[in-house]
Design an enzyme around this catalytic site. Structure first.
Site: not given
Length: 178
Positions: A146-147
């Site tokens: 996630g990013s």
């Protein structure tokens, strides 16, 4: 059962499907799977030294996290910056979170790409070095769990996406260089 579920999630997360990169003149191809979470003008970016158009893509843990080169060109700048780990979709993540900044020069037109770690994602992988020649859609790294990826484009670029669009790395045309 828990081990099998964790193994299945990990294998799913690290998947790397083949992508068909569109061949479009002056096209800027999406560097990450996810959702367009921000489009704005940036005044005098500290790395580019000029105004720019920013397009930010939020990658949830369910997206493919392989990042790709948005244009053909030469890597002329690379820097890893330590930082915080705010939720990646908030605006301040672009400045405060840990990130790797890469600038690709395509015949005098430069695009900046930031790989930004998030609250869960704390590992950025970037395999290109200064002086490397990259091709549009080429794998250049990944951000784990996630990013966000920010693109800073020249002011004259034509943006081809809008807020909340779902985009695909190596396939969606983000915009066009002039």
């Amino acid at each position: 059962v828990i081990f099998v579920l964790l193994l299945a999630f990990t294998l799913y997360f690290f998947r790397d499907p083949e992508r068909t990169v569109p061949k479009v003149e002056h096209g800027i191809i999406c560097p990450a799977d996810g959702k367009v979470c921000l489009i704005k003008e940036v005044k005098n970016d500290k790395y580019l030294g000029t105004d720019a158009l920013q397009v930010s893509i939020f990658m949830s843990p369910l997206n493919v996290h392989v990042n790709r080169a948005p244009i053909d060109g030469e890597v002329v700048f690379k820097k890893h910056i330590e930082g915080t780990f705010h939720v990646a979709y908030v605006d301040k993540a672009s400045e405060l979170n840990e990130q790797t900044v890469v600038i690709i020069d395509n015949g005098g037109q430069k695009i900046l790409m930031k790989q930004i770690a998030g609250a869960v994602a704390r590992r950025i992988v970037n395999v290109v070095e200064i002086g490397a020649k990259v091709k549009t859609g080429e794998k250049i790294g990944m951000i784990k769990f996630g990013s966000r990826v920010d693109l800073l484009l020249p002011v004259g670029a034509k943006i081809n996406v809008k807020l909340d669009d779902i985009v695909t790395a190596g396939e969606t045309i983000i915009g066009y260089l002039q």
